[in-house]
Enzyme design. Structure first.
Site, PDB file in Angstrom:
ATOM      1  N   LYS A 348     -78.478   6.284  36.296  1.00 25.70           N
ATOM      2  CA  LYS A 348     -77.441   4.725  36.761  1.00 25.70           C
ATOM      3  C   LYS A 348     -77.262   4.023  36.601  1.00 25.70           C
ATOM      4  O   LYS A 348     -77.505   3.186  35.463  1.00 25.70           O
ATOM      5  CB  LYS A 348     -78.867   3.646  38.145  1.00 25.70           C
ATOM      6  CG  LYS A 348     -78.532   3.953  39.389  1.00 25.70           C
ATOM      7  CD  LYS A 348     -77.387   2.810  38.943  1.00 25.70           C
ATOM      8  CE  LYS A 348     -78.477   0.840  38.592  1.00 25.70           C
ATOM      9  NZ  LYS A 348     -77.460  -0.051  38.482  1.00 25.70           N
ATOM     10  N   GLU A 424     -86.603   0.006  26.726  1.00 23.50           N
ATOM     11  CA  GLU A 424     -86.471  -0.651  25.544  1.00 23.50           C
ATOM     12  C   GLU A 424     -85.513  -2.006  26.602  1.00 23.50           C
ATOM     13  O   GLU A 424     -84.861  -1.841  26.702  1.00 23.50           O
ATOM     14  CB  GLU A 424     -84.595   0.314  25.409  1.00 23.50           C
ATOM     15  CG  GLU A 424     -85.381   1.839  24.276  1.00 23.50           C
ATOM     16  CD  GLU A 424     -84.776   2.765  24.089  1.00 23.50           C
ATOM     17  OE1 GLU A 424     -84.976   3.646  23.011  1.00 23.50           O
ATOM     18  OE2 GLU A 424     -83.265   1.904  24.516  1.00 23.50           O
ATOM     19  N   CYS A 458     -78.633  -5.823  21.594  1.00 21.95           N
ATOM     20  CA  CYS A 458     -80.091  -6.012  21.996  1.00 21.95           C
ATOM     21  C   CYS A 458     -80.640  -6.288  20.707  1.00 21.95           C
ATOM     22  O   CYS A 458     -82.032  -7.365  21.089  1.00 21.95           O
ATOM     23  CB  CYS A 458     -80.828  -5.385  22.701  1.00 21.95           C
ATOM     24  SG  CYS A 458     -81.026  -3.944  22.067  1.00 21.95           S
ATOM     25  N   GLU A 560     -84.518 -15.301  25.921  1.00 18.09           N
ATOM     26  CA  GLU A 560     -82.755 -14.641  25.485  1.00 18.09           C
ATOM     27  C   GLU A 560     -81.726 -14.721  26.158  1.00 18.09           C
ATOM     28  O   GLU A 560     -81.279 -14.939  27.259  1.00 18.09           O
ATOM     29  CB  GLU A 560     -83.209 -12.887  25.546  1.00 18.09           C
ATOM     30  CG  GLU A 560     -81.848 -12.013  25.340  1.00 18.09           C
ATOM     31  CD  GLU A 560     -82.235 -10.817  25.388  1.00 18.09           C
ATOM     32  OE1 GLU A 560     -82.165 -10.315  26.571  1.00 18.09           O
ATOM     33  OE2 GLU A 560     -82.227  -9.551  25.300  1.00 18.09           O
TER      34      GLU A 560
HETATM   35  P1  NAD Z   1     -80.449  -5.749  33.634  1.00 19.25           P
HETATM   36  O1  NAD Z   1     -81.997  -5.459  33.128  1.00 19.25           O
HETATM   37  O2  NAD Z   1     -79.977  -6.974  34.303  1.00 19.25           O
HETATM   38  O3  NAD Z   1     -80.105  -4.049  34.242  1.00 19.25           O
HETATM   39  C1  NAD Z   1     -80.276  -2.819  33.388  1.00 19.25           C
HETATM   40  C2  NAD Z   1     -79.905  -1.834  34.546  1.00 19.25           C
HETATM   41  O4  NAD Z   1     -81.078  -2.472  35.898  1.00 19.25           O
HETATM   42  C3  NAD Z   1     -79.031  -1.660  35.182  1.00 19.25           C
HETATM   43  O5  NAD Z   1     -78.029  -0.492  35.751  1.00 19.25           O
HETATM   44  C4  NAD Z   1     -78.808  -2.669  36.693  1.00 19.25           C
HETATM   45  O6  NAD Z   1     -78.576  -2.174  37.966  1.00 19.25           O
HETATM   46  C5  NAD Z   1     -80.397  -2.125  36.395  1.00 19.25           C
HETATM   47  N1  NAD Z   1     -81.308  -2.312  37.616  1.00 19.25           N
HETATM   48  C6  NAD Z   1     -81.289  -4.172  37.375  1.00 19.25           C
HETATM   49  N2  NAD Z   1     -82.325  -4.612  38.292  1.00 19.25           N
HETATM   50  C7  NAD Z   1     -83.580  -3.830  38.995  1.00 19.25           C
HETATM   51  C8  NAD Z   1     -84.104  -2.519  40.118  1.00 19.25           C
HETATM   52  N3  NAD Z   1     -85.202  -4.068  40.243  1.00 19.25           N
HETATM   53  N4  NAD Z   1     -84.322  -1.892  40.051  1.00 19.25           N
HETATM   54  C9  NAD Z   1     -83.525  -1.182  39.194  1.00 19.25           C
HETATM   55  N5  NAD Z   1     -82.720  -1.175  38.359  1.00 19.25           N
HETATM   56  C10 NAD Z   1     -82.747  -2.008  38.306  1.00 19.25           C
HETATM   57  O7  NAD Z   1     -80.056  -5.652  32.340  1.00 19.25           O
HETATM   58  P2  NAD Z   1     -78.439  -5.779  31.759  1.00 19.25           P
HETATM   59  O8  NAD Z   1     -78.230  -7.656  31.934  1.00 19.25           O
HETATM   60  O9  NAD Z   1     -77.277  -4.883  32.800  1.00 19.25           O
HETATM   61  O10 NAD Z   1     -78.398  -6.632  30.466  1.00 19.25           O
HETATM   62  C11 NAD Z   1     -79.458  -6.743  29.453  1.00 19.25           C
HETATM   63  C12 NAD Z   1     -80.650  -6.651  28.836  1.00 19.25           C
HETATM   64  O11 NAD Z   1     -80.577  -5.458  28.304  1.00 19.25           O
HETATM   65  C13 NAD Z   1     -80.790  -7.661  27.795  1.00 19.25           C
HETATM   66  O12 NAD Z   1     -81.976  -7.984  28.126  1.00 19.25           O
HETATM   67  C14 NAD Z   1     -80.734  -6.952  26.684  1.00 19.25           C
HETATM   68  O13 NAD Z   1     -82.043  -7.080  25.619  1.00 19.25           O
HETATM   69  C15 NAD Z   1     -81.366  -5.687  27.481  1.00 19.25           C
HETATM   70  N6  NAD Z   1     -80.969  -3.904  26.459  1.00 19.25           N
HETATM   71  C16 NAD Z   1     -82.133  -3.727  25.661  1.00 19.25           C
HETATM   72  C17 NAD Z   1     -81.980  -2.732  24.776  1.00 19.25           C
HETATM   73  C18 NAD Z   1     -83.295  -2.512  23.347  1.00 19.25           C
HETATM   74  O14 NAD Z   1     -82.750  -0.591  23.078  1.00 19.25           O
HETATM   75  N7  NAD Z   1     -84.399  -2.572  23.901  1.00 19.25           N
HETATM   76  C19 NAD Z   1     -80.563  -1.985  24.346  1.00 19.25           C
HETATM   77  C20 NAD Z   1     -79.282  -3.348  25.637  1.00 19.25           C
HETATM   78  C21 NAD Z   1     -79.446  -3.955  26.046  1.00 19.25           C
HETATM   79  O1  6OD Z   2     -78.930   2.542  18.204  1.00 24.29           O
HETATM   80  C1  6OD Z   2     -79.843   2.601  19.338  1.00 24.29           C
HETATM   81  O2  6OD Z   2     -80.172   4.002  19.665  1.00 24.29           O
HETATM   82  C2  6OD Z   2     -79.981   1.611  20.436  1.00 24.29           C
HETATM   83  N1  6OD Z   2     -81.130   2.207  21.724  1.00 24.29           N
HETATM   84  C3  6OD Z   2     -79.643   0.560  20.632  1.00 24.29           C
HETATM   85  C4  6OD Z   2     -79.865  -0.596  21.240  1.00 24.29           C
HETATM   86  C5  6OD Z   2     -78.776  -1.422  21.723  1.00 24.29           C
HETATM   87  C6  6OD Z   2     -79.158  -3.015  22.036  1.00 24.29           C
HETATM   88  O3  6OD Z   2     -78.286  -2.949  22.836  1.00 24.29           O
END
Ligand code: NAD
Ligand code: 6OD
Length: 659
Positions: A348, A424, A458, A560
């Site tokens: 998804k 993550e 992230c 964040e």
């Molecule tokens: P988000 O949590 O809003 O959405 C992520 C995914 O989850 C999307 O596909 C969304 O449709 C889905 N989703 C949202 N609510 C849901 C629910 N209740 N049940 C099931 N699925 C649901 O995140 P975003 O705004 O798309 O991305 C930004 C965030 O992602 C930031 O907080 C960033 O730090 C984090 N992020 C973390 C990492 C990591 O590796 N730690 C990497 C990339 C992004």
């Molecule tokens: O490099 C990766 O494998 C990874 N998961 C990066 C995540 C980046 C966050 O936005």
């Protein structure tokens, strides 16, 4: 019939253009026609002159609000072959003919009246080379610097003008769900994917309902019970390598998809997102091939002996839910190990970035991935595909990347069926800059770590702690670098920085800009919405922003933000720096900038984070553990850590004793 030139495509937003609409602005009409001409020239494989007007041997005629000519829907399986119902958005068509008269007409139309009054011959023309039916929508062709290359590429994939006079169709694509090895008919609901660059519609996306998720789970289950469930490691490693090869073969399509959805600079999408997609599959082909299994020869005091060894069995049907910031990278980072381990996946992607995942579904077919092993469902989170998927009883595990609060909601969902999760999540990452550092190198690295992908990684740094003796110098250096960033269209080679992903997200970031000011921050650079001209005014643009004057305790320094922003704060000694960096609910990443290697190791070892870089940032080895502590996640992926999550170990104990 009357010749008509289309005005900026804004007028098509709400479908019917007035009959005989004529542009009031000659230049804009020319620009629009030029882009259509460009696209047609690519389709017809004829040249397009550098001034942007079409080849002099071709004329172009655009008509609006005419009865729809007969058209033939082409049956390509391609992503962009989605002109399902051109009547819905029918606005007109473009016809191209081999007539120098027509070309001359275009070049000479100095006044709108000339165009308005020009009468086209009514009879069928024998020299018509091709017609392209264009259900135009807002922004596809109308913007001066728009992504005409993308559009041309996309059209080039699906619009076939094989024979003179043949009619072909083209539309803004409707992206469909991919279940059991095929794109399935669009469900009732679709939503618009909007470009963050200029607010235009990129695609219509079919939203998966509960029934679609049921189908995907069943398709996955069938695959597990079939040949895929008995596949060997060697077979799966070979499959992963074929997928990587196909990713490289479809590099430009993935690039265009990623750029269209996110607006990120081409170089970034090329070097980071798409390149890493192929690397993810190759890495896990290697990792699974090299992976050994635990085994113990057991010898008991009474003389009995046994051989204990572990088998790794796939989890089963794995839900992969990912965000929009590095869409393809993050998705393949999870799909590759999941498939390597013999699972099936239901992916998804974010509602903001449906395109590259859709191209990947095509790639799965091309690479020979068995039906049902890779399934793709589009939609939102709550009360949509995300929730339907993660609460589904047929899911055996959930791997999720996204916001911490979403992780919490998904954890509740997983609890009901006691399913394993790998998370993550978000971060509020610190950089520690010591006075002994090589200042230029630190400023380079910090600029990348604060502003890459418009701060939407992230791992990006939002808190920079700088030792007092070099505070002013580092602040000044960073401010200069921030001012030097160039915001602009993704395909413009000068662009360093794209927009935020959406106007919604910009609203969130803007609220932090306001709050920072209220909390004592001074924006030494940026702090608002840039003026990039009328054409980009519908985009989600934001100024790269650096604050001084904020205290470590200010709320904006603790939550964040996920934008191109950072607060710069001085510290006095190493202990204080470590304390400040660790004083957060998150624990994803940190970077330490120092020329003293002892200090580098020492400080890195005390960071409460999943990953700490010393004198670099976002340098990845895919065999190393990746994940976060605290609000930043649960579990680790990468290398054998991924294999641990995506499999259930089964211990086999074989009695070696004679009795
Ligand atoms: P988000 O949590 O809003 O959405 C992520 C995914 O989850 C999307 O596909 C969304 O449709 C889905 N989703 C949202 N609510 C849901 C629910 N209740 N049940 C099931 N699925 C649901 O995140 P975003 O705004 O798309 O991305 C930004 C965030 O992602 C930031 O907080 C960033 O730090 C984090 N992020 C973390 C990492 C990591 O590796 N730690 C990497 C990339 C992004
Ligand atoms: O490099 C990766 O494998 C990874 N998961 C990066 C995540 C980046 C966050 O936005």
């Amino acid at each position: 019939m009357r010749a008509l030139l289309f005005e900026q495509c804004n007028c098509f937003r709400y479908q019917q253009v007035p009959a005989r609409y004529v542009s009031a602005d000659r230049n804009r009409s020319r620009s629009c026609v030029s882009k259509l001409g460009y696209v047609l020239c690519r389709l017809l494989k004829v040249s397009h002159d550098s001034s942007g007007m079409i080849d002099e041997n071709f004329g172009i005629r655009c008509e609006a609000n005419t009865p729809r000519p007969p058209f033939k829907k082409r049956g390509s399986q391609s992503l962009f072959d989605l002109a399902q119902s051109p009547t819905d958005h029918w606005l007109g068509y473009v016809e191209m003919s081999r007539s120098t008269d027509d070309a001359a007409l275009l070049r000479n139309c100095q006044h709108q009246d000339e165009v308005a009054n020009f009468e086209w011959p009514v009879q069928e023309r024998s020299d018509v080379h091709a017609k392209m039916i264009c259900p135009f929508r807002h922004g596809r062709f109308g913007n001066k610097h728009s992504t005409d290359m993308d559009v041309a590429r996309r059209l080039g994939d699906v619009t076939h003008i094989d024979n003179p006079g043949e009619v072909s169709t083209m539309a803004i694509p409707t992206l469909r769900n991919f279940v059991g090895g095929a794109f399935i008919d669009a469900t009732a609901a679709t939503f618009e994917k909007i470009s963050p660059v200029d607010g235009s519609v990129v695609s219509y996306v079919a939203e998966a309902d509960r029934g679609t998720i049921d189908m995907a789970v069943k398709a996955g289950r069938d695959a597990l019970q079939g040949r895929w469930g008995r596949s060997t490691v060697n077979e799966r490693a070979a499959l992963l390598r074929r997928i990587a090869d196909r990713i490289e073969a479809r590099f430009d399509d993935l690039l265009a998809a990623e750029i269209a959805d996110t607006g990120k600079p081409e170089a970034l999408a090329r070097d980071l997102d798409v390149a890493r997609a192929a690397a993810n599959f190759r890495a896990f082909a290697d990792i699974i091939s090299a992976e050994g299994l635990d085994s113990f020869l057991t010898e008991l005091p009474d003389g009995r002996r046994a051989l204990n060894y572990a088998l790794r069995r796939p989890l089963g049907v794995v839900a992969v839910v990912v965000p929009w910031n590095l869409p393809l990278l993050l998705l393949t980072w999870k799909v590759a190990p999941a498939i390597a381990c013999g699972n099936v996946v239901i992916v998804k992607p974010s509602e903001e970035t449906p395109s590259s995942a859709t191209v990947l579904a095509e790639i799965m077919v091309e690479a020979g991935v068995p039906d049902g092993v890779f399934n793709l469902v589009h939609g939102f989170g709550p009360n949509s595909a995300g929730e339907f998927l993660t609460t589904h009883e047929g899911i055996d595990g959930i791997t999720f990347t996204g916001e911490s609060s979403t992780g919490s909601a998904i954890m509740h969902a997983a609890a009901a069926n006691v399913r394993p999760v790998s998370f993550e999540l978000g971060g509020k990452n610190a950089a520690l800059v010591f006075a002994d550092t090589d200042i230029e190198r630190a400023i380079d690295g910090l600029t990348r770590s604060i502003f890459t992908n418009t701060g939407q990684v992230c791992l990006c740094t939002e808190r920079v702690y700088i030792q007092r003796p070099v505070f002013d110098e580092v602040v000044q250096g960073l401010a200069e670098r921030a001012k030097g960033l160039t915001l602009g269209r993704p395909r413009d080679a000068r662009t360093t920085t794209g927009p935020l992903i959406s106007l919604n997200h910009r609203q969130k970031v803007l609220s932090y800009l306001e709050r920072a000011q209220q909390q004592g921050g001074e924006a030494i650079v940026g702090g608002g919405i840039p003026n990039l001209g009328q054409e980009l005014s519908g985009g989600a643009w934001i100024e790269p922003t650096l604050w001084t004057g904020l205290s470590h305790d200010a709320p904006v320094m603790r939550e964040e933000i996920f934008g191109p922003v950072a607060g710069l704060i001085p510290f006095d000694d190493e202990e204080e720096a470590i304390r400040l960096a660790n004083d957060t609910k998150y624990g994803l990443a940190a970077s330490v900038w120092t020329s003293d290697l002892d200090r580098g190791h020492r400080v890195a070892g005390r960071m409460n984070t999943g990953i700490t870089w010393v004198n670099t940032w976002f340098l990845r080895d895919l065999r190393s553990p990746f994940g976060g502590a605290g609000l930043s996640g649960i579990g680790r992926e990468g290398g054998t850590h991924s294999l641990h999550f995506y499999t259930e170990p089964t211990n086999v104990c074989v009695n070696l004793s004679e009795v």
